[in-house]
Design an enzyme around this catalytic site. Sequence first.
Site, PDB file in Angstrom:
ATOM      1  N   LYS A   1      -7.980  -1.371   6.326  1.00 46.32           N
ATOM      2  CA  LYS A   1      -7.436  -0.520   7.388  1.00 46.32           C
ATOM      3  C   LYS A   1      -7.786   0.932   7.110  1.00 46.32           C
ATOM      4  O   LYS A   1      -8.522   1.212   6.180  1.00 46.32           O
ATOM      5  CB  LYS A   1      -5.932  -0.726   7.541  1.00 46.32           C
ATOM      6  CG  LYS A   1      -5.106  -0.411   6.303  1.00 46.32           C
ATOM      7  CD  LYS A   1      -3.620  -0.650   6.613  1.00 46.32           C
ATOM      8  CE  LYS A   1      -2.758  -0.276   5.448  1.00 46.32           C
ATOM      9  NZ  LYS A   1      -1.354  -0.602   5.648  1.00 46.32           N
TER      10      LYS A   1
ATOM     11  N   HIS B   1       7.098 -11.324  -0.421  1.00 45.06           N
ATOM     12  CA  HIS B   1       6.408 -10.707   0.725  1.00 45.06           C
ATOM     13  C   HIS B   1       7.247 -10.899   1.971  1.00 45.06           C
ATOM     14  O   HIS B   1       8.026 -11.852   2.053  1.00 45.06           O
ATOM     15  CB  HIS B   1       5.020 -11.352   0.916  1.00 45.06           C
ATOM     16  CG  HIS B   1       4.094 -10.509   1.756  1.00 45.06           C
ATOM     17  ND1 HIS B   1       4.189 -10.412   3.118  1.00 45.06           N
ATOM     18  CD2 HIS B   1       3.055  -9.702   1.404  1.00 45.06           C
ATOM     19  CE1 HIS B   1       3.258  -9.587   3.573  1.00 45.06           C
ATOM     20  NE2 HIS B   1       2.547  -9.131   2.552  1.00 45.06           N
TER      21      HIS B   1
ATOM     22  N   SER C   1       0.846  -1.198   0.000  1.00 46.17           N
ATOM     23  CA  SER C   1       0.000   0.000   0.000  1.00 46.17           C
ATOM     24  C   SER C   1       0.883   1.251   0.000  1.00 46.17           C
ATOM     25  O   SER C   1       0.521   2.260  -0.575  1.00 46.17           O
ATOM     26  CB  SER C   1      -0.976  -0.003   1.168  1.00 46.17           C
ATOM     27  OG  SER C   1      -0.337  -0.298   2.364  1.00 46.17           O
TER      28      SER C   1
ATOM     29  N   ASP D   1     -31.745  11.578  28.792  1.00 45.73           N
ATOM     30  CA  ASP D   1     -31.356  12.054  27.454  1.00 45.73           C
ATOM     31  C   ASP D   1     -32.275  13.189  27.017  1.00 45.73           C
ATOM     32  O   ASP D   1     -33.098  13.039  26.120  1.00 45.73           O
ATOM     33  CB  ASP D   1     -31.449  10.845  26.486  1.00 45.73           C
ATOM     34  CG  ASP D   1     -31.065  11.185  25.063  1.00 45.73           C
ATOM     35  OD1 ASP D   1     -30.394  12.217  24.857  1.00 45.73           O
ATOM     36  OD2 ASP D   1     -31.435  10.413  24.157  1.00 45.73           O
TER      37      ASP D   1
ATOM     38  N   ASP E   1       5.982 -12.018   7.658  1.00 44.79           N
ATOM     39  CA  ASP E   1       5.092 -11.731   8.788  1.00 44.79           C
ATOM     40  C   ASP E   1       3.623 -11.993   8.455  1.00 44.79           C
ATOM     41  O   ASP E   1       2.751 -11.672   9.225  1.00 44.79           O
ATOM     42  CB  ASP E   1       5.249 -10.262   9.201  1.00 44.79           C
ATOM     43  CG  ASP E   1       4.998  -9.305   8.052  1.00 44.79           C
ATOM     44  OD1 ASP E   1       5.448  -9.608   6.922  1.00 44.79           O
ATOM     45  OD2 ASP E   1       4.346  -8.260   8.269  1.00 44.79           O
TER      46      ASP E   1
ATOM     47  N   GLY F   1       9.833  -3.596  13.695  1.00 48.37           N
ATOM     48  CA  GLY F   1       9.737  -2.208  14.135  1.00 48.37           C
ATOM     49  C   GLY F   1       9.260  -1.231  13.073  1.00 48.37           C
ATOM     50  O   GLY F   1       9.038  -0.072  13.352  1.00 48.37           O
TER      51      GLY F   1
HETATM   52  C1  SPV Z   1     -28.675   8.471  20.381  1.00 45.08           C
HETATM   53  O1  SPV Z   1     -27.923   7.473  20.277  1.00 45.08           O
HETATM   54  O2  SPV Z   1     -28.631   9.249  21.325  1.00 45.08           O
HETATM   55  C2  SPV Z   1     -29.662   8.746  19.338  1.00 45.08           C
HETATM   56  C3  SPV Z   1     -30.214   7.662  18.573  1.00 45.08           C
HETATM   57  O3  SPV Z   1     -30.051   9.880  19.195  1.00 45.08           O
HETATM   58  S1  SPV Z   1     -31.660   7.187  19.367  1.00 45.08           S
HETATM   59  O4  SPV Z   1     -31.329   6.838  20.736  1.00 45.08           O
HETATM   60  O5  SPV Z   1     -32.145   6.047  18.633  1.00 45.08           O
HETATM   61  O6  SPV Z   1     -32.603   8.271  19.312  1.00 45.08           O
HETATM   62 MG    MG Z   2     -29.571  11.152  20.774  1.00 42.86          MG
END
Ligand code: SPV
Ligand code: MG
Length: 439
Positions: free
Chosen positions: A47, A92, A12, A209, A95, A127
């Site tokens: 990756k 190659h 890469s 929340d 590893d 390394g």
């Molecule tokens: C959160 O992860 O706080 C979100 C998604 O807003 S949900 O809980 O589904 O509303």
């Molecule tokens: Mg949320």
Amino acid sequence: MGMNKTVYIAISADIIHSGHVNIIREGAKYGDVIIGLLTDEAIASYKRPPLLDYDQRKALLESIRYVSKIVKQSTLSYADNLRELKPDYVLHGDDWKTGIQSDVRVEVLEILNEYGGKLIEVPYTSGVSGSELDQKLLPILNTPDIRRGKLRKLLRLKPYVRVMEASNGLSGLIVENVKYSDPKTMTVKEYDAMWVSSLCDSSFKGKPDIELVDLTSRINTINEIMEVTTKPIILDGDTGGKLEHFVYNVRTLERLGVSAIIIEDKTGLKQNSLFGTDAKQVLEDPDAFCDKIRAGKQAQVTRDFMIFARLESLIAKAGMEDALMRAKKYLEAGADGIMIHSKEKDGSEIIEFLRKLREFAPAVPVILVPTTYNQFTEEELHEFGADIIIHANHLLRSAYPAMLHTAEKILECGRSKEVDSQIMSIKEVLALIPEAKQS
Ligand code: SPV
Ligand code: MG
């Protein structure tokens, strides 16, 4: 004079180091070196996306005199290029006999056998592996400018972007490092980005929340995660707050290196979308929400940062037409993408929404959060039209029952011996986060 022998080396070469040079120089002893240079997409399939794009990496390799030719390798598997070029040798480092690349090695051996090619394995230069360099580069890879742009890059390079909740440094490390090597597809799966959820950030703090955990506190969480990780961050921005505050917050987040914020079109006391019908969900006036999006986009100073508009019409039972009308308006106002939320279990309203949205917004990035409709695989959700899939709360939900069980068991037994078999040893805890070697 007979034709020179050819030696195929797949790399890469994002960061060219002495290990590459050793291998290429060694290859040149056997014949003309053909470099199979992995495409940006091929690298992103196993990756982190490369810092340098394909053409930049190609230019670097062209300047190495042992290199005769450079061809594209578009997958981790060498199969297509080997069958086409039939090199006498594949070279190659030794590893790759175990771990992630061992299946690729088996396939290379099978194909070489088909036509009588040979595998040469040279001692691995300790390394200087890419992953060890990445460890050393962490302070650079997690600088704001590099991290911020990663989400747009991933959207370009990957079929879809896979995101997991991270709510603190430790869960950030899990999302950063966990890998699954899939022998069927010869790919290595990992999470592409992190979701800083309002539900989980609040719950870990023992708070509801409802936008009670303020942005200062959310930023502390983000910083804690950023200190130890490099993957891009999508912030759950709740309603985005007042327009006058949102414009400041956009710049703060950009400066930190956050890649995207999602704001939802609700007003009044925000309640979590997954509550039952007892939580009243009041939708914001769509034009007022457009003003907020527009102001945020105007405030933004980098090209990288993204503002996603989250549609709560289906959560609030306002109907499909309302969701589509709003999606159209929010995109016209400048939203970089849409998140459509639903808590219906069968997924049918999500599928219908995506089908209708794609009629007028074929390419715009769409985010799904399949918490309730999790019978669908990421692949299936991508087929429906999702570009970003967020597993929004699963580390919190697995940590809490485990902690509760341990606490109960110790109460029951009056000692902790009975939980020993279910928890990490102190030795494992200490090994989990090695002391940084400053160098
Ligand atoms: C959160 O992860 O706080 C979100 C998604 O807003 S949900 O809980 O589904 O509303
Ligand atoms: Mg949320």
